[in-house]
Design an enzyme around this catalytic site. Structure first.
Site, PDB file in Angstrom:
ATOM      1  N   LYS A 196     -28.466  84.926  29.181  1.00  0.00           N
ATOM      2  CA  LYS A 196     -28.061  83.418  29.797  1.00  0.00           C
ATOM      3  C   LYS A 196     -28.949  83.881  31.373  1.00  0.00           C
ATOM      4  O   LYS A 196     -29.552  82.602  31.665  1.00  0.00           O
ATOM      5  CB  LYS A 196     -26.588  83.504  30.214  1.00  0.00           C
ATOM      6  CG  LYS A 196     -26.198  82.430  31.072  1.00  0.00           C
ATOM      7  CD  LYS A 196     -24.535  82.432  31.405  1.00  0.00           C
ATOM      8  CE  LYS A 196     -24.131  81.645  32.482  1.00  0.00           C
ATOM      9  NZ  LYS A 196     -24.004  80.420  31.934  1.00  0.00           N
TER      10      LYS A 196
ATOM     11  N   LYS B 165     -21.363  69.830  16.818  1.00  0.00           N
ATOM     12  CA  LYS B 165     -20.764  70.972  16.484  1.00  0.00           C
ATOM     13  C   LYS B 165     -21.151  71.640  15.400  1.00  0.00           C
ATOM     14  O   LYS B 165     -21.179  70.814  14.412  1.00  0.00           O
ATOM     15  CB  LYS B 165     -19.075  70.565  16.416  1.00  0.00           C
ATOM     16  CG  LYS B 165     -18.779  70.288  17.840  1.00  0.00           C
ATOM     17  CD  LYS B 165     -17.854  71.163  18.557  1.00  0.00           C
ATOM     18  CE  LYS B 165     -17.651  70.546  19.834  1.00  0.00           C
ATOM     19  NZ  LYS B 165     -16.641  71.082  20.551  1.00  0.00           N
TER      20      LYS B 165
ATOM     21  N   SER C 156     -10.940  63.393  35.171  1.00  0.00           N
ATOM     22  CA  SER C 156     -11.546  64.394  36.131  1.00  0.00           C
ATOM     23  C   SER C 156     -12.503  63.506  36.753  1.00  0.00           C
ATOM     24  O   SER C 156     -13.136  62.557  36.523  1.00  0.00           O
ATOM     25  CB  SER C 156     -12.478  65.658  35.469  1.00  0.00           C
ATOM     26  OG  SER C 156     -13.308  64.983  34.586  1.00  0.00           O
TER      27      SER C 156
ATOM     28  N   ARG D  89     -24.976  78.253  27.881  1.00  0.00           N
ATOM     29  CA  ARG D  89     -23.575  78.118  28.201  1.00  0.00           C
ATOM     30  C   ARG D  89     -22.733  78.776  27.419  1.00  0.00           C
ATOM     31  O   ARG D  89     -22.385  78.826  25.987  1.00  0.00           O
ATOM     32  CB  ARG D  89     -23.248  76.609  28.016  1.00  0.00           C
ATOM     33  CG  ARG D  89     -21.877  76.173  28.643  1.00  0.00           C
ATOM     34  CD  ARG D  89     -21.694  74.879  28.643  1.00  0.00           C
ATOM     35  NE  ARG D  89     -20.165  74.605  28.497  1.00  0.00           N
ATOM     36  CZ  ARG D  89     -19.415  74.623  29.669  1.00  0.00           C
ATOM     37  NH1 ARG D  89     -19.955  74.794  30.742  1.00  0.00           N
ATOM     38  NH2 ARG D  89     -17.937  74.663  29.395  1.00  0.00           N
TER      39      ARG D  89
ATOM     40  N   TRP E 210      -9.764  75.001  21.179  1.00  0.00           N
ATOM     41  CA  TRP E 210     -10.603  75.744  21.965  1.00  0.00           C
ATOM     42  C   TRP E 210      -9.886  77.298  22.423  1.00  0.00           C
ATOM     43  O   TRP E 210     -10.330  77.557  23.598  1.00  0.00           O
ATOM     44  CB  TRP E 210     -10.731  74.975  23.133  1.00  0.00           C
ATOM     45  CG  TRP E 210     -11.728  73.749  22.723  1.00  0.00           C
ATOM     46  CD1 TRP E 210     -12.257  73.526  21.781  1.00  0.00           C
ATOM     47  CD2 TRP E 210     -12.114  72.441  23.508  1.00  0.00           C
ATOM     48  NE1 TRP E 210     -13.005  72.342  21.505  1.00  0.00           N
ATOM     49  CE2 TRP E 210     -12.697  71.589  22.608  1.00  0.00           C
ATOM     50  CE3 TRP E 210     -11.537  71.955  24.703  1.00  0.00           C
ATOM     51  CZ2 TRP E 210     -13.246  70.421  23.081  1.00  0.00           C
ATOM     52  CZ3 TRP E 210     -12.126  70.796  25.197  1.00  0.00           C
ATOM     53  CH2 TRP E 210     -12.863  70.020  24.379  1.00  0.00           C
TER      54      TRP E 210
ATOM     55  N   GLU F  18     -12.861  67.800  15.626  1.00  0.00           N
ATOM     56  CA  GLU F  18     -13.731  69.104  15.214  1.00  0.00           C
ATOM     57  C   GLU F  18     -13.037  69.814  14.298  1.00  0.00           C
ATOM     58  O   GLU F  18     -13.628  70.622  13.637  1.00  0.00           O
ATOM     59  CB  GLU F  18     -13.778  69.810  16.874  1.00  0.00           C
ATOM     60  CG  GLU F  18     -14.154  71.002  16.799  1.00  0.00           C
ATOM     61  CD  GLU F  18     -14.171  71.718  18.326  1.00  0.00           C
ATOM     62  OE1 GLU F  18     -14.317  70.888  19.226  1.00  0.00           O
ATOM     63  OE2 GLU F  18     -13.973  72.869  18.294  1.00  0.00           O
TER      64      GLU F  18
ATOM     65  N   HIS G 175     -22.605  61.096  29.974  1.00  0.00           N
ATOM     66  CA  HIS G 175     -23.423  62.511  29.525  1.00  0.00           C
ATOM     67  C   HIS G 175     -24.849  62.315  30.251  1.00  0.00           C
ATOM     68  O   HIS G 175     -25.592  63.169  30.076  1.00  0.00           O
ATOM     69  CB  HIS G 175     -23.648  62.302  28.032  1.00  0.00           C
ATOM     70  CG  HIS G 175     -22.240  62.625  27.412  1.00  0.00           C
ATOM     71  ND1 HIS G 175     -21.543  61.603  26.767  1.00  0.00           N
ATOM     72  CD2 HIS G 175     -21.524  63.803  27.205  1.00  0.00           C
ATOM     73  CE1 HIS G 175     -20.564  61.953  26.400  1.00  0.00           C
ATOM     74  NE2 HIS G 175     -20.154  63.327  26.664  1.00  0.00           N
TER      75      HIS G 175
ATOM     76  N   CYS H  23     -15.962  59.428  29.273  1.00  0.00           N
ATOM     77  CA  CYS H  23     -14.960  60.930  29.239  1.00  0.00           C
ATOM     78  C   CYS H  23     -14.942  60.966  30.463  1.00  0.00           C
ATOM     79  O   CYS H  23     -15.309  60.237  31.409  1.00  0.00           O
ATOM     80  CB  CYS H  23     -16.119  61.839  28.555  1.00  0.00           C
ATOM     81  SG  CYS H  23     -15.310  63.349  28.418  1.00  0.00           S
TER      82      CYS H  23
END
Ligand code: GLN
Ligand code: ZN
Length: 829
Positions: free
Chosen positions: A31, A131, A508, A590, A636, A680, A769, A801
């Site tokens: 990373k 995914k 958020s 990430r 998650w 998912e 996004h 989102c």
């Protein structure tokens, strides 16, 4: 080990193997190297040196942990970014907009080009990300058309084989197989009507054949081709087509190319160069790996048209790795229950869970591996069920301490004995392989230690909490159901008094550097509780004032106190642990640190109420309380494997139900329970989907059904293909559901209308996004589309989102346009 006398090949990997290993580095070295390269602080040479060091350290470590360094048991599974993008690079198969990135001399992508395809540049959008099967890893979706260049363009895999060999380890290069690669690709924009990427199978297979020849030429004994698409039956691909593709691909790769000589005569194979008349090897031996589920659909007869194990066994590949954690032990349709064709192959029994962090109960896993014997494979050895990419590196990197001086991230010391990360799992594989080869007496001590750990976990305080169990056992159907929807609508209308097309956000607001710095300082103990609370309250107040100024109808507090929508709750709930270094790659550079759900879940105290209550105290507009739903919390996290997921989900749901009650008591009239991961976890086999939807929808309802009629329950789902879960969206029985919809131009709205959906729906009108700010006209147009296809009184206006990854410079004008568009369309209703 049962060895069929007719087999000429020595069994593969008798010491055990793994299907892949984390590649980001124990301290996220990759990373750091990659991000430094992106920022221009280092160049391609520095990057290659750092990555080479990491690759050599990795293969040597795997050898040190017990994998055979000489026979291809050590996987060569490195990637700079993503294993699917690696195949795009291997083939030079980039979309037309990136054609200039290809080196005109050899057709390869230089490192800059590779990352540009992953991350985009200016107007050229990157490949889409989605995914990887039912994991939380994201791969890049290749775009293929009739004119996509496809050749054996990039020789990185061959170079890395040679590099490892030089470092003393004979690896088994790992790559996504040709069928899965094309099945996961999408038709590029320039593709003709009716084109499917699988139409290019012959070209892709020809390039793979070239790669295999090149690997044989440098002496690679094995190659691994991952074909997880064979464990699914839920894609949109015609199953007949998929089977034909497998047969075609592996005829060309396994049958038409001469295999490497048996491993025990590898020395002679080298001598063939002298032209003594023996056939030269044209390819390494092939291991096809099929992680994430069983090759046979549950409840279907062995040997039938949809039996993918029978299909693979009929090819000339030398080994098949099957997932025996998620998939059942297969059955055979041949004489005595054997699988025709398997006698010349090695079966790699994937009994060590590559996708979760629990230490194996070795004796139990050994029994599963041994139950493969009746299938009549040439040999059976042991492996992981999936690549270890999905688990952290090493339990021993964590700090275990329950003393008073332990930091916030120190783990409950009992967990040391219950967990196995990648390195521990390699150890488990080697022990089990030895037991299969030599009998259990050879590893009696390890088996006993593992059984003792399993027993200690079963009996440990906190794993089973009677109060939690009693509460679950006492639930009845009524606990999963709210009152009639029309009564709720009336009560909520009276309480909230919202206009038509009410505006809101998903929760958020931008996480500024100030917010992150304050949270990090508090976590390290450098900022005390009072100073931290003051800083976060100031942020909440700023966000509330901004929303009032913008004219939004239902406000949020902005979630500045949340590092992550799951970890925030895991840190406050009993039954969870959070690690210090348990990083797992999510996509590219990430990484995430999933919490570990190890015991019965309960809520010692309210988790979110103070923040929501404070925000509500600042305004007359309704403030929406924000919670993460049970399914997403499970998806998650690493979840205990000793009880059905549905039971665990209901425990989390009860904790959330109490939180909803506390929010109501504090005067909050709107509560949102986010379930972005609902889709998912959708099983890869149709036969398993109903059961999943039953428990997942049930747990959401358990979390929310305690709310009074006048409390408006929202949920938020964020992915773009809802087709398979439209029924579930209805089943959640939320008063309002917000969904990602901007990119698909409101596609979901008519689908919901057709399905008879009759509650509130907020199709996203602002694609968060991208940094682009949509104009009022664009938002108006999307809204008009929405109110055209469903009763306008149901429609809400919101972004796709949460806004945490965006900056205020974009968010403020975008929300202004969103409110203006809502007013415009409202006026015209
Ligand atoms: N409430 C969360 C937020 O706004 C939802 C995030 C998500 O759906 N992934 O950030
Ligand atoms: Zn979302």
């Amino acid at each position: 080990m049962t060895t069929d006398p007719t087999t000429t090949r020595r069994p593969a990997f008798p010491g055990g193997t793994i299907l892949g290993y984390p590649r980001i580095g124990r301290r996220r070295e990759l990373k750091k190297a990659v991000e430094s390269f992106w920022s221009g602080r280092s160049d391609a040479v520095d990057l290659e040196i750092a990555a080479g060091t990491l690759r050599r350290d990795t293969v040597r470590r795997l050898a040190a942990l017990g994998l055979d360094p000489d026979d291809g048991s050590v996987p060569g599974s490195f990637s700079y970014y993503d294993q699917v993008l690696d195949v795009v690079a291997l083939l030079g198969a980039v979309p037309a907009r990136f054609a200039d990135l290809i080196d005109p001399d050899d057709g390869s992508l230089e490192p800059e080009g590779y990352f540009t395809v992953a991350r985009g540049r200016g107007e050229d959008a990157p490949l889409e990300m989605t995914k990887w099967f039912d994991t939380n890893y994201h791969y890049l979706v290749p775009e293929i058309s009739e004119s996509t260049p496809i050749s054996f363009a990039d020789h990185r895999i061959v170079r890395e084989y040679a590099e490892a060999k030089e470092a003393g380890v004979t690896t088994r290069p790992v790559l996504v197989g040709p069928v899965t690669f094309l099945a996961l690709s999408k038709a590029a924009d320039d593709a003709g009507e009716g084109f499917h990427p699988l139409d290019r199978l012959d070209d892709v297979v020809a390039a793979y054949a070239e790669l295999l020849r090149a690997l044989a030429a440098v002496g690679a004994p094995w190659v691994q081709l991952d074909e997880p698409v064979l464990v699914t039956d839920t894609g949109d691909l015609d199953p007949e087509r998929l089977r034909a593709a497998v047969a075609t691909a592996y005829r060309a790769l396994a049958t038409d190319l001469a295999p490497a000589a048996p491993a025990d005569s590898a020395d002679h194979a080298q001598d063939d160069v002298d032209g003594d008349g023996e056939t030269e090897a044209e390819r390494p031996a092939i291991l096809v790996a099929t992680p994430f589920g069983g090759l046979q659909a549950p409840g279907r007869a062995a040997g039938g048209a949809d039996d993918a194990l029978a299909l693979l066994a009929a090819t000339d590949v030398e080994a098949i790795a099957i997932d025996l954690v998620r998939g059942a032990v297969p059955t055979g349709a041949g004489p005595g229950g054997t699988v025709p064709g398997l006698a010349t192959k090695t079966l790699v029994a994937g009994v060590v869970d590559g996708h979760n962090v629990w230490r194996s109960d070795l004796a139990a896993r050994l029994e599963v591996a041994e139950s493969l014997r009746p299938l009549g494979a040439g040999a059976v050895t042991v492996g992981t069920s999936t690549s270890l990419l999905h688990v952290p590196h090493d339990v021993d990197d964590e700090t275990f301490d329950d003393g008073p001086e332990a930091g916030r991230l120190a783990l409950d010391p009992r967990l040391r004995d219950w967990l196995a990360f990648a390195d521990q799992k390699v150890g488990e594989v080697t022990v089990l392989a030895r037991a299969v080869a030599e009998g259990r007496e050879a590893v009696a001590e390890a088996l006993a230690a593992s059984s003792a750990a399993a027993a200690s976990r079963r009996a440990a305080t906190g794993v089973v909490v009677p109060a939690v169990r009693d509460r679950l056992a006492g639930l009845s159907d009524g606990d999963f159901a709210r009152g009639a929807h029309d009564e709720r609508v009336a009560a909520q209308r009276a309480r909230l008094g919202l206009p038509a097309l009410p505006t809101t956000t998903i929760g958020s607001f931008p996480q500024t550097t100030d917010i992150r710095t304050a949270r990090a300082a508090w976590a390290k103990g450098e900022l005390d509780d009072a100073a931290y609370t003051t800083a976060m309250r100031a942020e909440v107040e700023r966000v509330v004032r901004l929303q009032e100024d913008l004219g939004l109808d239902v406000l949020v507090h902005g979630e500045p106190e949340r590092n992550d929508m799951v970890q925030y709750f895991a840190e406050q709930l009993d039954g969870f642990a959070t690690t210090a270094l348990g990083w797992v790659q999510s996509y590219g550079s990430r990484c995430v640190r999933p919490p570990i759900l190890w015991g019965d879940v309960s809520r010692p105290e309210a988790m979110t109420v103070e923040w929501s209550q404070y925000a509500q105290s600042l305004t007359d507009k309704p403030v929406k309380g924000m919670l993460t739903g049970p399914v997403t919390i499970l998806a998650w996290s690493f979840v205990r494997d000793d009880q059905p997921l549905g039971d665990t989900a209901n425990q989390v749901a009860l904790a959330l139900r109490d939180e909803v009650a506390d929010l109501e008591a504090a005067g909050i009239g709107v509560v949102q329970v986010d379930e972005p991961a609902l889709r998912e976890l959708l099983p890869l086999r149709r036969a398993d989907q109903d059961d999943y939807l039953r428990w997942s929808v049930g747990s959401f309802r358990l979390a929310t059904a305690g709310a009074a009629a006048a409390t408006q329950v929202h949920t938020h789902l964020c992915y773009s293909e809802f087709g398979e879960v439209v029924g579930a969206i209805d089943g959640l029985d939320a008063d309002v559901t917000s969904l990602e919809a901007a990119r698909s131009r409101m596609e979901i709205v008519p689908e919901l209308a057709d399905a008879g959906y009759s509650r509130g729906v907020g199709p996203g009108v602002y694609d968060i996004h991208s940094p682009r700010v949509p104009s009022t006209a664009e938002v108006t147009e999307l809204l008009r589309l929405a109110v055209k296809s469903i009763d306008p009184s149901l429609v809400w206006v919101n972004p796709d989102c949460g806004l945490k990854t965006r900056g205020y410079a974009e968010v403020e004008p975008a929300l202004r346009h969103l409110v203006a568009a809502a007013r415009e369309v409202r006026a015209a209703l």
